[in-house]
Design a protein around this motif. Structure first.
Motif, mmCIF file in Angstrom:
data_model
loop_
_atom_site.group_PDB
_atom_site.id
_atom_site.type_symbol
_atom_site.label_atom_id
_atom_site.label_comp_id
_atom_site.label_asym_id
_atom_site.label_seq_id
_atom_site.Cartn_x
_atom_site.Cartn_y
_atom_site.Cartn_z
ATOM 1 N N CYS A 338 -1.001 -1.140 11.316
ATOM 2 C CA CYS A 338 -2.021 -1.114 10.230
ATOM 3 C C CYS A 338 -2.022 -0.023 9.226
ATOM 4 C CB CYS A 338 -3.282 -1.384 10.988
ATOM 5 S SG CYS A 338 -3.756 -2.619 12.448
ATOM 6 N N TRP A 339 -1.759 0.893 9.470
ATOM 7 C CA TRP A 339 -2.218 1.712 8.240
ATOM 8 C C TRP A 339 -0.476 2.366 7.626
ATOM 9 C CZ3 TRP A 339 -6.492 3.643 6.741
ATOM 10 C CH2 TRP A 339 -7.646 3.074 7.560
ATOM 11 N N HIS A 340 0.253 1.540 7.310
ATOM 12 C CA HIS A 340 1.909 2.773 6.818
ATOM 13 C C HIS A 340 1.979 2.391 5.485
ATOM 14 C CE1 HIS A 340 3.298 -1.639 8.288
ATOM 15 N NE2 HIS A 340 4.094 -1.592 7.421
ATOM 16 N N GLN A 341 1.490 0.795 5.286
ATOM 17 C CA GLN A 341 1.084 0.618 3.550
ATOM 18 C C GLN A 341 0.249 1.663 2.905
ATOM 19 O OE1 GLN A 341 4.142 -1.461 3.296
ATOM 20 N NE2 GLN A 341 2.989 -3.024 2.806
ATOM 21 N N THR A 342 -0.743 1.653 4.071
ATOM 22 C CA THR A 342 -1.557 2.069 3.368
ATOM 23 C C THR A 342 -0.725 4.084 3.245
ATOM 24 O OG1 THR A 342 -3.408 1.932 4.506
ATOM 25 C CG2 THR A 342 -3.432 3.759 3.402
ATOM 26 N N ALA A 343 -0.188 4.422 4.009
ATOM 27 C CA ALA A 343 0.900 6.013 3.979
ATOM 28 C C ALA A 343 1.120 5.740 2.050
ATOM 29 C CB ALA A 343 0.858 6.229 4.603
ATOM 30 N N MET A 344 1.772 4.810 2.457
ATOM 31 C CA MET A 344 3.525 4.654 0.666
ATOM 32 C C MET A 344 1.723 4.369 -0.441
ATOM 33 S SD MET A 344 5.748 1.629 -0.016
ATOM 34 C CE MET A 344 4.641 0.466 0.523
ATOM 35 N N PHE A 345 1.024 4.019 -0.077
ATOM 36 C CA PHE A 345 0.312 4.154 -1.497
ATOM 37 C C PHE A 345 -0.361 4.274 -1.851
ATOM 38 C CE2 PHE A 345 -3.968 2.262 -3.271
ATOM 39 C CZ PHE A 345 -3.483 1.338 -4.677
ATOM 40 N N THR A 346 -0.601 5.296 -0.735
ATOM 41 C CA THR A 346 -1.396 6.480 -1.225
ATOM 42 C C THR A 346 -0.711 7.673 -1.830
ATOM 43 O OG1 THR A 346 -3.151 6.383 0.941
ATOM 44 C CG2 THR A 346 -2.801 8.521 -0.089
ATOM 45 N N VAL A 347 0.741 7.976 -1.937
ATOM 46 C CA VAL A 347 1.480 8.707 -2.026
ATOM 47 C C VAL A 347 1.918 8.184 -3.522
ATOM 48 C CG1 VAL A 347 4.071 9.661 -1.911
ATOM 49 C CG2 VAL A 347 2.906 9.508 0.434
ATOM 50 N N ALA A 348 2.369 6.636 -3.412
ATOM 51 C CA ALA A 348 2.896 6.118 -5.253
ATOM 52 C C ALA A 348 1.276 6.049 -6.458
ATOM 53 C CB ALA A 348 2.728 4.537 -4.839
ATOM 54 N N ALA A 349 -0.300 5.463 -5.287
ATOM 55 C CA ALA A 349 -1.222 6.722 -6.026
ATOM 56 C C ALA A 349 -1.471 7.172 -6.203
ATOM 57 C CB ALA A 349 -2.549 5.523 -5.428
ATOM 58 N N SER A 350 -1.225 8.642 -6.365
ATOM 59 C CA SER A 350 -1.287 10.047 -6.564
ATOM 60 C C SER A 350 -0.712 10.040 -7.528
ATOM 61 C CB SER A 350 -1.257 10.866 -5.350
ATOM 62 O OG SER A 350 -2.330 10.472 -4.428
ATOM 63 N N GLY A 351 1.213 9.411 -7.470
ATOM 64 C CA GLY A 351 1.670 9.422 -8.544
ATOM 65 C C GLY A 351 1.185 9.829 -9.946
ATOM 66 N N SER A 352 1.711 7.800 -9.494
ATOM 67 C CA SER A 352 0.482 7.640 -10.443
ATOM 68 C C SER A 352 -0.725 7.847 -11.248
ATOM 69 C CB SER A 352 0.048 6.082 -10.153
ATOM 70 O OG SER A 352 -0.288 4.877 -11.303
ATOM 71 N N LEU A 353 -1.297 8.199 -10.733
ATOM 72 C CA LEU A 353 -3.030 9.561 -11.615
ATOM 73 C C LEU A 353 -2.256 10.350 -12.152
ATOM 74 C CD1 LEU A 353 -5.093 8.800 -8.777
ATOM 75 C CD2 LEU A 353 -5.401 7.576 -10.292
#
Length: 431
Positions: A338-353
């Motif tokens: 349930c949470w592995h995609q959240t982990a990847m997205f969180t890192v990517a969103a942080s890089g995007s911000l």
């Protein structure tokens, strides 16, 4: 229902000396070993852990991002540029193994439950609750985060990208739950037909594939492919039920391995099935959504190999240092899913911000269309994994039974409302 032992906390020793770290790890592994029931089928648990780890690994390797003209994150796939990566999906697509061991574990659990005097309904409710709690947890948390992140200035497109990633693996839970509910019928089929019980499922998928890809495909309605969803994923589950009921022998396993591999090669080389086991943006055909006959061929080969390797895997997992990680992974199965995609997205969103400072980050927010991207993405995998471990420390509570009583009604109702709101947003049902 048999459960895994919960690893006990090791005593606090040196936090810096390597020997101290190894000593704590050894004591923790020994504690897990001591609390493992003698009847536990370690090979099946090991296969489940392997199939589980293949899910985040595949998504993290084959899921990229790019920025749109407005600076928002969008999903992108390296398979669009690198067709040669398709064979990697043959290895990482292990849902066939997951359904195989799921069928095996279900029939064992189902029979033990009946022997203890529990009804079929009670057994099924327990299974559904174990699957549903983590899903409700992750969707409720995201339901609360989406409006908060929007207020903080995160673009709607970025939020939809993240929501799509979260929803992406959850389809599996719904299909798996439906198939689990059919376990009593799978048991009857195995008792009457033995190893042949899975053949009608494969034949159904073959007929649907012939209709949708054959010479009269233009006259066939597009919705027909949906008919493959249940028999396609139920095929390996039925094999697992047969295996758990001692209806599959090593001879059957060899037939599955050799026959599945031969059918897989034939479908690829003669009938021009797509090489990738996952969807490729821009391609009109896909193997997995819904499953094609190529998926079943791969599942058959993987299932045959798994059954033949069972004893060897079991011997390896007799080592406490190898067995303990398998237990931890299985204890956190739904949390990982349930949470592995959240982990990847969180890192990517942080890089995007941080784009104004960092620019486009290779392997993260850079378009996945160059060879350096692959090397950079491999370096990001440990970061995703460490964040998933951190998230799991808190998210694993959703796997445990939730409190009951009058005081638990409102929290559950709130979680349901948040989850429903997230589903509406993620599926694009509003606005």
């Amino acid at each position: 229902m048999t459960t895994f032992p919960t690893p006990s906390a090791p005593s606090d020793t040196s936090r810096t000396a390597p020997a101290g770290l190894r000593g704590r790890a050894a004591r923790a592994a020994a504690a897990v070993e001591a609390r493992t029931p003698a009847h536990r089928d370690r090979a099946v648990d090991g296969l489940r852990a392997l199939a589980l780890l293949a899910v985040p690994t595949g998504h993290w390797l084959l899921g990229g991002f790019t920025h749109d003209p407005d600076g928002a994150l969008r999903n992108a796939s390296p398979l669009s540029a690198f067709g040669f990566l398709a064979p990697a999906s043959w290895v990482l697509q292990m849902l066939g193994v997951f359904f195989l061991v799921g069928g095996y574990a279900s029939v064992v659990s189902y029979r033990r439950s009946l022997e203890r005097g529990r009804s079929r309904g009670a057994w099924l409710r327990g299974r559904v609750a174990r699957l549903g709690r983590p899903v409700l947890g992750v969707t409720a948390v995201w339901g609360a985060l989406v409006p908060l992140l929007y207020v903080l200035g995160v673009p709607v497109t970025t939020l939809r990208t993240g929501s799509t990633l979260v929803i992406q693996p959850l389809w599996f839970v719904g299909v798996y739950t439906l198939i689990t509910a059919l376990t009593p019928y799978c048991v009857r089929a195995a008792e009457r037909l033995g190893a042949w019980a899975a053949l009608p499922l494969a034949a159904t998928v073959a007929v649907v594939d012939l209709l949708r890809y054959g010479p009269y495909a233009e006259a066939v309605p597009s919705w027909l492919s949906v008919l493959n969803i249940l028999p396609g994923w139920m095929f390996a589950y039925q094999l697992g039920v047969c295996w758990g009921g001692n209806r599959l022998t090593e001879r059957h396993a060899r037939v599955l391995l050799i026959g599945g591999a031969a059918l897989f090669a034939t479908l690829l080389l003669v009938f021009d099935y797509p090489a990738s086991m996952v969807g490729v943006p821009g391609e009109s055909r896909t193997n997995s959504h819904p499953p094609s006959l190529l998926v079943l061929a791969l599942a058959a080969a993987q299932s045959g190999a798994a059954i033949l390797l069972r004893d060897r895997i079991g011997r390896v997992l007799r080592r406490p240092a190898v067995w303990a990680p398998v237990v931890v992974i299985n204890l956190s199965a739904m949390t990982i899913l349930c949470w592995h995609q959240t982990a990847m997205f969180t890192v990517a969103a942080s890089g995007s911000l941080a784009r104004s400072v960092l620019g486009t980050v290779p392997g993260l927010t850079e378009a996945p269309d160059s060879l350096p991207w692959i090397a950079a993405r491999l370096l990001w995998l440990p970061v995703f994994a460490m964040l998933l471990v951190a998230i799991a420390r808190y998210a694993r509570r959703f796997e445990a039974p939730w409190p009951t009583g009058r005081g638990a009604v409102w929290p559950r109702a709130a979680a349901g409302v948040l989850a429903a709101g997230f589903a509406v947003f993620a599926l694009g049902l509003a606005g």
